[in-house]
Design a protein around this motif. Structure first.
Motif, PDB file in Angstrom:
ATOM      1  N   ASP A 288       1.015  -1.054   0.588  1.00  0.00           N
ATOM      2  CA  ASP A 288       0.095  -0.359  -0.599  1.00  0.00           C
ATOM      3  C   ASP A 288       0.672   1.043   0.213  1.00  0.00           C
ATOM      4  N   ARG A 289       1.968   0.997   0.412  1.00  0.00           N
ATOM      5  CA  ARG A 289       2.805   2.638   1.025  1.00  0.00           C
ATOM      6  C   ARG A 289       4.050   2.838  -0.130  1.00  0.00           C
ATOM      7  N   CYS A 290       3.677   1.159  -0.967  1.00  0.00           N
ATOM      8  CA  CYS A 290       5.631   1.363  -2.014  1.00  0.00           C
ATOM      9  C   CYS A 290       5.686   2.126  -3.092  1.00  0.00           C
ATOM     10  N   PRO A 291       6.070   2.779  -2.676  1.00  0.00           N
ATOM     11  CA  PRO A 291       6.037   3.177  -5.144  1.00  0.00           C
ATOM     12  C   PRO A 291       6.950   2.269  -6.607  1.00  0.00           C
ATOM     13  N   GLU A 292       6.844   1.163  -5.955  1.00  0.00           N
ATOM     14  CA  GLU A 292       7.256  -0.253  -6.687  1.00  0.00           C
ATOM     15  C   GLU A 292       6.456  -0.745  -7.179  1.00  0.00           C
ATOM     16  N   ALA A 293       5.183  -0.892  -5.991  1.00  0.00           N
ATOM     17  CA  ALA A 293       4.426  -1.832  -6.259  1.00  0.00           C
ATOM     18  C   ALA A 293       3.761  -2.571  -7.189  1.00  0.00           C
ATOM     19  N   PHE A 294       3.477  -3.732  -8.333  1.00  0.00           N
ATOM     20  CA  PHE A 294       2.680  -3.906  -9.400  1.00  0.00           C
ATOM     21  C   PHE A 294       1.787  -4.973  -8.630  1.00  0.00           C
ATOM     22  N   ASP A 295       1.073  -5.813  -9.884  1.00  0.00           N
ATOM     23  CA  ASP A 295      -0.267  -6.740  -9.583  1.00  0.00           C
ATOM     24  C   ASP A 295      -0.001  -7.733  -8.370  1.00  0.00           C
ATOM     25  N   ASN A 296       0.896  -7.978  -8.865  1.00  0.00           N
ATOM     26  CA  ASN A 296       0.976  -9.357  -8.516  1.00  0.00           C
ATOM     27  C   ASN A 296       1.494  -8.964  -6.535  1.00  0.00           C
ATOM     28  N   CYS A 297       1.798  -8.329  -6.760  1.00  0.00           N
ATOM     29  CA  CYS A 297       2.033  -7.932  -4.686  1.00  0.00           C
ATOM     30  C   CYS A 297       0.575  -8.332  -4.196  1.00  0.00           C
ATOM     31  N   ALA A 298      -0.453  -8.370  -4.680  1.00  0.00           N
ATOM     32  CA  ALA A 298      -0.999  -8.172  -3.342  1.00  0.00           C
ATOM     33  C   ALA A 298      -1.758  -9.866  -3.475  1.00  0.00           C
ATOM     34  N   LEU A 299      -1.236 -10.862  -4.529  1.00  0.00           N
ATOM     35  CA  LEU A 299      -1.276 -11.980  -4.491  1.00  0.00           C
ATOM     36  C   LEU A 299      -0.213 -12.633  -4.538  1.00  0.00           C
TER      37      LEU A 299
END
Lengths: 329, 347
Positions: A288-299
């Protein structure tokens, strides 16, 4: 053989039907005489992890699982009496606030003597002798006079010295220091850190240093573990982690930390604040706070990946992805 | 010729005395000690002065004296060139208009039973700067100014995180655009990642609104980052004051040098440049201030110079150095770094 070998330490809390982990799958190894820093913000689980290692959570409302080997023996398998003996003589701990760790209506000397007699069969006079010796060892001026004082008559730095004296009186192999200098002034912090370093060297005592201050870790620890929301997100040799951070959270912490020496460039804060343990997002807790998060991060739950040195690991999917694409290429 | 504009805040030889409680006879006058002695400083518009020193050095007392929360025994305070007397009650309202304070603990400085909207409308109502339908708009605008949303106005303090609460406390302080803000350890209770958000907000207020700020802190890296000038206090006195950059590069007082070197550094390169000077002992109590230089009992330079008699007899005054900063050390040229490890013990 490592002095302290912790595998998959998990501490969780139940409330009704819900369970949440305060510390999740923490593993660590510490050799004799070395210093391990554990850094994290408030609520990251660093103190809970230390209390679990020390065995202070047993019988309480929290569930502790995982294996803690100290000097080759499994702490969970020990008989209670054996374990009691180890606490204080083999492993000792000091806390952040020395005022609330000392009994306010008991003289310093009596408190140290009581501690000594709880662990060893000593006569009062030999216990007094050892107490004075311990106070001298931690650099207290006038150790004999100090024995007669009450905690309120001492300064914050002196109180922390008393706590350290009590902790090292049996020359433990491991000292766990939970924010030992957070309540102290800068010049006193420097004195206490200097003392801990000196004691660790003289007694070949390993040190687990828990702190929120990256600067303190930088000056003290051989290795560092960065905790975020109960999980170890990055670990490795201190210098390597601080100079070449691989996890976006560690990079964020360093970017948010004002520098003593650089020109005052604008700080880059991490947006938002850490999640409550009950509201931890799925997948990566930092996404939630990561500037580099992408789709897989939630999974996916990120697993530690060695980057770029084998001893330096970061639990971030960016690295998992980079390693995978390298392998397929 | 244009007249030079008045500084936002000028403190002139301010002293605060506290009476020492303790054993005394009935009708005997209580002993007093000086929590602040002869403190003078100026802060210009658009400038942050960092005030550093250890617990008990008088940092907070100075901040409180300026906003009138502590009675002063001597000295003057000027805001924008006008004298302010905090003890004079009709003038209090005017003082509150000119100087506002942000406190350390955002958990205890906001009323728990009042909504944020109510907390933030008080400065407007007290100063009669807004009322009626306009009030809501002003509160919304204020929330936006500190990076919060107008929806937050209906909530209570406990519904916010520490960083958000500190934003609310800052919003309350800047509601009527006072020229001077006193910020007493405003980021000490916050985690690093959140602390940076507040520091950026304070820096924006300084740069964009031209506010002057007295920033009280024990965290040197924060002070070095935010402040253009630094004042170092020891036992109720300013021992060095000057531009931040020069003072971090080379101190002109041995206490400053020790403080700077004791600040933990993250980068190895910087650590190597500044091996910590470990001072012996604790800060003496106000009741037993040493003769001569108050710092001499812990001073590495005093030891290095073989305990000069002048340090024992002469109370050093703040003196202006060629580069414009001021130091209260008799040997300011030698105060930057120890030449050799101090070994002499002076009685």
């Amino acid at each position: 053989m490592a002095l302290l070998d912790v595998t998959d330490l998990t501490v969780s809390i139940n409330a009704g039907a819900r369970t949440a982990a305060i510390v999740e799958n923490l593993s660590l190894h510490l050799e004799r005489g070395k210093c391990l820093g554990i850094v994290g913000e408030s609520g990251s689980g660093k103190s809970t992890a230390a209390m679990a290692i020390m065995g202070l959570l047993a019988g309480g409302p929290l569930q502790v699982s995982g294996r803690v080997l100290f000097d080759g023996s499994d702490l969970a398998q020990m008989r209670p009496a054996e374990f009691r003996k180890l606490q204080g003589t083999g492993i000792a701990m000091i806390f952040q606030d020395p005022m609330s760790s000392l009994n306010p209506v008991m003289r310093i000397g009596d408190q140290i003597v009581e501690c000594l007699q709880a662990h060893r069969r000593l006569t009062k006079s030999s216990a007094r002798g050892r107490a004075i010796e311990a106070l001298a060892r931690v650099g207290m001026p006038d150790p004999e006079g100090m024995m007669k004082r009450y905690p309120h008559q001492l300064s914050g730095g002196q109180r922390q010295r008393v706590m350290i004296a009590m902790a090292i009186v049996f020359e433990p192999k491991l000292l766990i220091a939970d924010e030992p200098t957070t309540a102290l002034d800068l010049t006193i912090q420097a004195q206490i850190l200097h003392l801990l370093k000196q004691l660790s060297r003289d007694l070949n005592m390993a040190l687990v240093l828990i702190t929120h201050d990256l600067g303190v870790v930088a000056g003290m620890a051989d290795e560092v573990i960065v905790l975020y929301s109960g999980r170890d997100v990055e670990r490795g040799p201190t210098q390597e982690v601080l100079e070449n951070p691989q996890h976006p959270y560690t990079r964020g912490l360093l970017g948010a930390h004002p520098s003593m020496d650089g020109e005052s460039a604008r700080l880059t804060p991490i947006p938002g604040s850490p999640p409550a343990i009950w509201q931890r997002p799925s997948g990566c807790a930092f996404r939630d706070r990561c500037p580099e998060a992408f789709d897989n991060c939630a999974l996916e739950d990120p697993q530690p990946v060695a980057m770029p040195l084998p001893a330096h690991k970061a639990a971030c999917l960016l690295h998992a992805r980079a390693t995978q694409s390298k392998e397929t290429a | 010729m244009r007249p030079t504009p008045n500084p936002a805040l000028r403190i002139d030889r301010l002293s605060v005395e506290f009476s020492a409680s303790g054993n005394r006879k009935l009708f005997e006058k209580p002993a007093t000690f000086k929590a602040l002695s002869d403190v003078s400083l100026t802060i210009r518009h658009g400038e942050v002065l960092g005030l550093i020193g250890e617990s008990g050095s008088g940092k907070t007392t100075l901040g409180k004296a300026i906003v009138g929360l502590t009675e002063t025994s001597a000295g003057g305070i000027q805001v924008n060139g006008q004298n302010i007397d905090p003890s004079n009650s009709p003038e209090r309202l005017n003082l509150a208009r000119q100087v506002q304070m942000v406190f350390q603990d955002p958990y205890s400085s906001l009323h728990p039973r009042k909504t944020i909207g109510r907390i933030l409308s008080e400065p407007f109502l007290i100063q009669k700067t807004a009322s009626g339908p306009e009030l809501g708009d002003r509160v919304d605008a204020l929330l936006r100014r500190v990076g919060l949303s107008p929806d937050h106005a209906a909530r209570y303090p406990q519904q916010f995180s520490g960083g958000q609460r500190q934003r609310i406390a800052i919003a309350r302080a800047i509601a009527n655009d006072p020229p001077v803000i006193i910020a007493d350890e405003p980021v000490s209770a916050l985690d690093v990642s959140v602390q940076a958000q507040i520091l950026n907000l304070l820096d924006d207020l300084r740069a964009k609104q031209n506010m002057a700020m007295l920033f009280i802190s024990h965290d040197l890296s924060v002070v070095r980052h935010l402040c253009q000038h630094i004042a170092v206090m020891y036992l109720g006195r300013i021992v060095e004051i000057g531009p931040a950059k020069e003072m971090t590069a080379a101190a002109a007082h041995p206490y400053t040098a020790a403080l700077m070197s004791a600040a933990p550094r993250v980068k190895a390169r910087n650590r190597a440049q500044a091996a910590p000077i470990v001072l012996s002992g604790d800060v003496p109590s106000h009741a037993a201030i040493p003769s001569g230089c108050p710092f001499r009992t812990r001073c590495w330079l005093f030891e290095q110079k073989g305990c000069p008699a002048r340090c024992r007899t002469e109370v050093p005054k703040l003196a202006t150095l060629p580069d414009g900063r001021q130091s209260a050390c008799l040997f300011p040229d030698e105060a930057a770094r120890p030449m050799q490890p101090a070994a002499v013990a002076c009685g």
